[in-house]
Design a protein around this motif. Structure first.
Motif, PDB file in Angstrom:
ATOM      1  N   ILE A   1       0.862  -1.144  -0.163  1.00  0.00           N
ATOM      2  CA  ILE A   1       0.077   0.049  -0.141  1.00  0.00           C
ATOM      3  C   ILE A   1       0.909   1.137   0.041  1.00  0.00           C
ATOM      4  N   VAL A   2       0.604   2.145  -1.039  1.00  0.00           N
ATOM      5  CA  VAL A   2       1.614   3.298  -1.109  1.00  0.00           C
ATOM      6  C   VAL A   2       0.700   4.393  -0.815  1.00  0.00           C
ATOM      7  N   MET A   3       1.306   5.342  -0.173  1.00  0.00           N
ATOM      8  CA  MET A   3       0.479   6.717  -0.008  1.00  0.00           C
ATOM      9  C   MET A   3       1.595   7.915  -0.431  1.00  0.00           C
ATOM     10  N   VAL A   4       1.398   8.590  -1.475  1.00  0.00           N
ATOM     11  CA  VAL A   4       1.902   9.921  -1.691  1.00  0.00           C
ATOM     12  C   VAL A   4       1.231  11.044  -0.957  1.00  0.00           C
TER      13      VAL A   4
ATOM     14  N   ASP B   1       1.163  24.635   6.199  1.00  0.00           N
ATOM     15  CA  ASP B   1       1.393  25.115   4.811  1.00  0.00           C
ATOM     16  C   ASP B   1       2.670  24.728   4.131  1.00  0.00           C
ATOM     17  N   MET B   2       3.189  23.599   4.630  1.00  0.00           N
ATOM     18  CA  MET B   2       4.573  23.165   4.047  1.00  0.00           C
ATOM     19  C   MET B   2       4.226  22.682   2.803  1.00  0.00           C
ATOM     20  N   ALA B   3       5.339  23.153   1.802  1.00  0.00           N
ATOM     21  CA  ALA B   3       5.257  22.486   0.510  1.00  0.00           C
ATOM     22  C   ALA B   3       6.214  21.134   0.605  1.00  0.00           C
ATOM     23  N   GLY B   4       5.692  20.271   0.433  1.00  0.00           N
ATOM     24  CA  GLY B   4       6.388  18.916   0.669  1.00  0.00           C
ATOM     25  C   GLY B   4       5.680  17.802   0.387  1.00  0.00           C
ATOM     26  N   VAL B   5       6.362  16.584   0.515  1.00  0.00           N
ATOM     27  CA  VAL B   5       5.516  15.499  -0.104  1.00  0.00           C
ATOM     28  C   VAL B   5       6.278  14.217   0.993  1.00  0.00           C
ATOM     29  N   SER B   6       5.469  13.488   1.296  1.00  0.00           N
ATOM     30  CA  SER B   6       6.011  12.240   2.155  1.00  0.00           C
ATOM     31  C   SER B   6       5.597  10.994   1.058  1.00  0.00           C
ATOM     32  N   LEU B   7       6.433   9.978   1.079  1.00  0.00           N
ATOM     33  CA  LEU B   7       6.208   8.662   0.806  1.00  0.00           C
ATOM     34  C   LEU B   7       6.018   7.776   2.035  1.00  0.00           C
ATOM     35  N   THR B   8       5.034   6.940   1.785  1.00  0.00           N
ATOM     36  CA  THR B   8       4.847   5.655   2.832  1.00  0.00           C
ATOM     37  C   THR B   8       4.554   4.440   2.093  1.00  0.00           C
ATOM     38  N   VAL B   9       5.511   3.597   2.422  1.00  0.00           N
ATOM     39  CA  VAL B   9       5.090   2.268   1.774  1.00  0.00           C
ATOM     40  C   VAL B   9       4.895   1.026   2.807  1.00  0.00           C
ATOM     41  N   CYS B  10       3.915   0.296   2.634  1.00  0.00           N
ATOM     42  CA  CYS B  10       3.768  -0.540   3.633  1.00  0.00           C
ATOM     43  C   CYS B  10       3.720  -2.067   2.736  1.00  0.00           C
TER      44      CYS B  10
END
Lengths: 331, 331
Positions: free
Chosen positions: A254-257, A299-308
């Protein structure tokens, strides 16, 4: 500071009041700062989470059928207090016990620990699942050990579904811990966020640099780097994740962007395009995904990836009905 | 320019590729730039919308059961071309005709008009519903007459539900126009957005000022003002809306508090708290609501309010099942 607020000290209560007005299916106790499901469910394990505000929709947006029973938000980037957590547990305990889902920040950990003791004195059985999925750094500004970030969504969804099916407290706690153990996250920031109380950006970042491995409160990451194309940023994040949890061809994930609050959705889809391509190259299957703002940093411009790395139980529980402000399907 | 992209000219295709990877229930024609439902529905009126990209989830995020049949995105802030629109119509026409839902921008209007003519030559019956809900200004940079903004979501949801129930083209077009006529919007920006092709903010706004009545591409509003508390900003926006469409005690409404891309969700709830209080003071009922990012302007920090004076038909259609990336309930 440019914000749609009235005053920093009124922000949380007014936001809670807005949540109450927008979501009549939820019960919002503005005084005690607890968002909960309307009806206590007798015999069901209750899930309670919480933490500092500023990460919306986490956690209040995940309260509802198939996910959390209650959330207790602290002030922005500030742990809720034990009394809130106990009030939340009391509001939703249906006699089958309460699972506290706790992101690994020292304040949250200590306060939830105290709340667990106080709840136990009230006769409520409590288990705790710690979330510590962020592989960027080992220790950080407010954390001993890894920070808890995006995997919280996976833990709350999957454990919430198991509780909804009637599983006991030990089993619900076990799968929560298993999901956390199977999940890794990594975040990159292009800008700092501005907390209302301070009124200025949490850190300085030159116009051509990014913070690689940033935390959800703007905690420092691994390094500053010159901006790079999305493809290379994704490679960096994915390398960090896979170095810690190798995946092999045929593994299901399961991937979350996740957007950190100030990143346009169109960019999140570019990032998902890159991670999908990179995982496909390795034969890793993205069985389920989320693309959007789920665990933000104001309001941060950014992205996190999570991989399960998900097993069949997790995927089945992921697909189970959920009815919350921020996640809804099957209902 | 700080963005998670590879190159401005690759942005749209890569984002479409990401949408395809994230939402296997949708069909994404990256070459023709058309996002559509997988199955053509014989005998159902098909809804097609489109416009420049940069407003995600609009429109692609609203493709699915109960809403749009297809969306054709242009480059960022650039109208799609007639060929795309015709390809979209051809992809989803089930023999009952196609409704084009068009936001009132000159390029969109002209291109959809040409597409309607071309589609008619192909034997497809086409009706067009124009959305022009933004009360801020009468004419604007790219528009003669009022701009089309947040009401698009209401039009697409409600007309989409009626089409799903099997209504004919005239009836679907009629309710789309009726929803637009019943809806008004007003937006305030705290910052400009940065389009990838230009690489710099669309306008300059001093640190203590806001743009009152801004458009979704950063078009000028009514005036610049010093920043004010959320309560006063909401009063300004609501006054503008009610001056144009008076509401009286007992009226039922659908209200959207929409983030323009760079505004944290916690602030949107403060804004909803204020609008709920202001409408309650007048005895106006918020029967349904949306709070979140639905019609964005890339990374702009800002918020728009949309108020639809809803009749019983509209509310019933609002509640009908919808299954799209950005709106999902009842399924």
């Amino acid at each position: 500071m440019k914000k749609f607020i009235n005053a920093p000290e009124a922000l949380l209560a007014e936001a809670l009041s807005g949540i109450a007005a927008a979501h009549p299916g939820l019960k919002v106790d503005v005084e005690n700062k607890v968002i909960s499901r309307r009806a206590r469910r007798s015999g069901k394990v209750a899930l309670v989470s919480g933490g500092g505000s500023g990460h919306e929709p986490l956690h209040g947006g995940f309260v509802g059928e198939g996910m959390l029973d209650a959330a207790c938000p602290g002030e922005v980037f500030t742990s809720p207090v034990p009394g809130q957590m106990v009030a939340a547990a009391q509001a939703v305990d249906g006699g089958a016990g309460v699972l506290f889902i706790v992101k690994n920040y020292t304040g949250d950990v200590l306060n939830f620990r105290m709340a667990a003791e106080l709840a136990a004195e009230e006769g409520i059985a409590v288990e705790t699942a710690l979330v510590d999925d962020d592989v960027a750094v080992q220790d950080s500004t407010w954390t001993a050990g890894r920070r808890g970030t995006g995997a919280t969504v996976f833990v709350e969804k999957i454990a919430g579904a198991l509780a909804e099916r009637g599983a006991g407290l030990a089993a619900v706690a076990e799968i929560a811990k298993r999901v956390n153990a199977a999940s890794r996250s990594f975040a990159v920031a292009l800008t700092a966020c501005t907390a209302p109380a301070s009124g200025k950006p949490g850190f300085d970042l030159p116009e051509d640099e990014m913070e690689v491995g940033v935390g959800i409160h703007g905690e420092p990451g691994r390094r500053r780097e010159k901006l790079r194309p999305a493809k290379e940023i994704v490679a960096t994040a994915l390398d960090a994740i896979l170095a810690d949890q190798p995946l092999t061809a045929g593994d299901e994930t399961i991937v979350m962007v996740n957007g950190l609050g100030g990143t346009p959705l169109i960019e999140l889809y570019v990032v998902f395009h890159e991670i999908a391509a990179a995982l496909a190259d390795k034969g890793v299957v993205i069985a389920r995904n989320l693309v959007g703002n789920y665990v933000t940093s104001l309001d941060m411009a950014g992205v996190s990836l999570t991989v399960c790395k998900a097993d069949a139980d997790m995927l089945s529980l992921w697909d189970a009905p959920v009815n919350t402000p921020a996640l809804r399907w099957g209902v």
